[in-house]
Design an enzyme around this catalytic site. Structure first.
Site, short mmCIF file in Angstrom:
data_model
loop_
_atom_site.label_atom_id
_atom_site.label_comp_id
_atom_site.label_asym_id
_atom_site.label_seq_id
_atom_site.Cartn_x
_atom_site.Cartn_y
_atom_site.Cartn_z
N THR A 106 54.16 -49.95 33.90
CA THR A 106 53.81 -49.29 35.18
C THR A 106 52.32 -49.34 35.53
O THR A 106 51.95 -49.10 36.67
CB THR A 106 54.22 -47.80 35.14
OG1 THR A 106 53.58 -47.20 34.01
CG2 THR A 106 55.71 -47.63 35.05
N GLU A 126 54.10 -47.19 26.16
CA GLU A 126 55.13 -47.38 27.18
C GLU A 126 55.92 -48.64 26.90
O GLU A 126 57.16 -48.67 27.03
CB GLU A 126 54.48 -47.44 28.57
CG GLU A 126 55.50 -47.64 29.67
CD GLU A 126 54.88 -47.87 31.04
OE1 GLU A 126 53.80 -47.30 31.32
OE2 GLU A 126 55.47 -48.63 31.82
S1 SF4 Z 1 52.78 -41.96 38.06
FE1 SF4 Z 1 52.31 -44.00 37.22
S2 SF4 Z 1 50.37 -43.79 36.13
FE2 SF4 Z 1 51.19 -41.76 36.48
S3 SF4 Z 1 52.30 -41.29 34.60
FE3 SF4 Z 1 53.77 -42.11 36.06
S4 SF4 Z 1 53.84 -44.30 35.64
FE4 SF4 Z 1 52.01 -43.50 34.63
#
Ligand code: SF4
Length: 517
Positions: free
Chosen positions: A373, A335
């Site tokens: 994230t 990411e």
């Molecule tokens: S909701 Fe959050 S943890 Fe799940 S794929 Fe998306 S960024 Fe990643």
């Protein structure tokens, strides 16, 4: 000390009264090997006699004893082609041809034996009347991997107590009984039985009744569900193979399940044949990857989580406006690489507060920061605080970059950690959000471990533990949590309750390429 007990071929009065581990080994040779392996422990080893009749008679005398856990250990015939003499088979179920008895803690013991350096398989063990006259091919075709003459009878002595069955392979389809090589196979099997002793003792020490507290939310998030569904739909609509750049989500179970259905995971687009269909993983890609796919004429489907795509868009916007963007994240994570690639000259990775001091913006009033994230909330907040301290005008993301799923799972993990002696986090080692859950629980003061499945649980972790907190990273399938609870149930009764801090109902729409017309 290990107490040797006399071998028996007839029903005898009870020979021992104790609350620890009782090991039943049919033959004296087998009992001696196991006893040596258990030397220095409080286990009791009984030679129970050869064949189902003697095993049944002996089991009837052992049942009323006050042992705490029963292990059946001996040699056995291998039915699978990939078994070799000396391999250990830990029974996940035992059958007498009529009834099947499941052994839920098999994966726990198998994992412990593998960590001790032994070759181990788990699967069905079948007890038969005659080793020579049995149609072994038929048993193998029905899914059994080993055959013996006692386990299905001896297991009756458990009477609800934790039970384990370990058979050391002495002969195989390629090295059958009554051949000269069989003797060497028997020696190898006895050596493995002895080597299994310490793990059996640790298995017995880990038995006991427990409470399991499930953290809620846990397991799959909306971005992971969407990414998996994209690959599944492409497989349904176009058939195999479908290429996926990088792991679609960071979980070994998800990857192997999709591989079995025809997905091919590659590290780089250079491994994808010209004109093929390729999926970009949930972690996102940099613009250079998209450009290469276009140049190669590849048909692409983007499974980037919309919340990752949001961070990409923020990076582009700040860079266009002339900001230096400090990206708080971990080097090497896909990411992070994707986000850095949005504006390589304007985005700088910041992993620690020390990295903040190393930033050299052309204009200190034009600094912004973004986050991976899946960071730990408290850790990221500390770095963001250092950035604001050094650059008071620093622009923050429009809304939190650490996603709802990461935030919820960390809060839930912290909650169960406060009530538990131990926290287990289901997830793969390369799953950032799963690793952060372990750290979150540890910061709450509770020992915590990341496990891909039941076999990763080190039995020593469980000694003296009565309450286990259990959660799963956003990429770990719910079935893994169920497997872990089931395996713990093989060590004693398990009372399961849930601590839900919030419920999630977020769904992301699928890309147009895979939506049904
Ligand atoms: S909701 Fe959050 S943890 Fe799940 S794929 Fe998306 S960024 Fe990643």
């Amino acid at each position: 000390m290990t107490r040797p007990l006399p071998s028996s071929t007839r029903t005898r009065p009870p020979v021992v009264e104790q609350s620890g581990l009782l090991v039943c080994a049919p033959l004296r040779l087998e009992a001696r090997a196991v006893r040596r392996g258990l030397h220095g422990t409080a286990a009791t080893v009984v030679a129970t006699g050869y064949g189902p009749r003697r095993a049944a008679a002996r089991a009837a005398t052992l049942g009323p004893l006050s042992f705490g856990a029963l292990a059946i250990a001996g040699t056995g015939g291998g039915l699978a082609d990939d078994l070799v003499p000396g391999d250990l088979v830990v029974a996940s179920e035992v059958s007498d041809g009529q009834t099947v008895t499941p052994i839920p803690s098999a994966q726990l013991l198998a994992g412990e034996l593998r960590r001790a350096g032994l070759r181990v398989r788990t699967g069905r063990v079948v007890t038969v009347d005659h080793l020579f006259r049995t149609d072994r091919d038929r048993l193998a075709a029905a899914g059994a991997i080993a055959v013996d003459m006692e386990s299905a009878e001896l297991i009756k002595a458990a009477r609800g107590r934790p039970v384990a069955v370990v058979r050391a392979i002495s002969d195989t389809p390629g090295r059958p009984l009554l051949r000269p090589a069989a003797l060497a196979g028997g020696v190898a099997a006895l050596r493995s039985l002895r080597a299994a002793g310490p793990a059996l003792a640790r298995w017995a020490a880990a038995t006991g009744d427990r409470q399991v507290l499930l953290a809620g939310p846990r397991s799959f998030c909306a971005g992971v569900e969407r990414a998996i569904e994209i690959v599944e739909r492409i497989l349904e609509q176009h058939g195999a193979p479908v290429y996926v750049r990088k792991q679609i989500v960071h979980n070994s179970h998800v990857v192997s399940s999709l591989e079995a259905r025809g997905a091919i995971f590659v590290d780089e687009l250079s491994e994808v044949p010209d004109g093929a269909r390729v999926v970009f993983s949930a972690h996102g890609v940099s613009p250079t990857v998209r450009a290469e796919a276009d140049r190669r004429g590849l048909s692409t489907v983007d499974a980037t989580c919309p919340l990752v795509a949001k961070v990409h868009a923020e990076a582009r916007r700040f860079a266009t406006d002339g900001y230096l963007v400090a990206l708080i994240g971990h080097a090497g994570h896909e990411e992070v690489e994707g986000t850095l690639g949005e504006a390589p000259d304007s985005v700088a990775l910041v992993e620690t507060t020390e990295d903040v001091g190393r930033l050299r913006p052309a204009d200190p009033s034009k600094v912004a920061y973004l986050m991976q994230t899946t960071l730990a909330m408290d850790e990221a907040a500390g770095i963001a605080g250092a950035l604001r301290e050094r650059f008071p005008d620093a622009r923050a993301p429009g809304s939190d970059d650490i996603c709802y799923a990461t935030t919820n799972r960390q809060r839930a993990a912290r909650g169960v950690a406060a009530e538990s002696d131990l926290v287990l986090v289901a997830g793969s080692a390369n799953s950032s959000n799963s690793v952060r859950l372990v750290e979150t629980a540890q910061r709450a003061g509770t020992p915590a471990h990341l496990i891909d499945g039941p076999s990763d649980i080190e039995l020593g972790w469980l000694a003296g533990v009565s309450t286990i907190g259990l959660t799963a990273g956003a990429s770990a399938p719910p079935a893994v949590v169920e497997d872990i609870v089931a395996a713990l149930g093989g060590l004693g009764s398990v009372e399961v309750s849930e601590r839900v801090i919030t419920t999630e109902n977020i769904r992301f729409s699928l890309p147009k390429e895979v939506r049904q017309s």
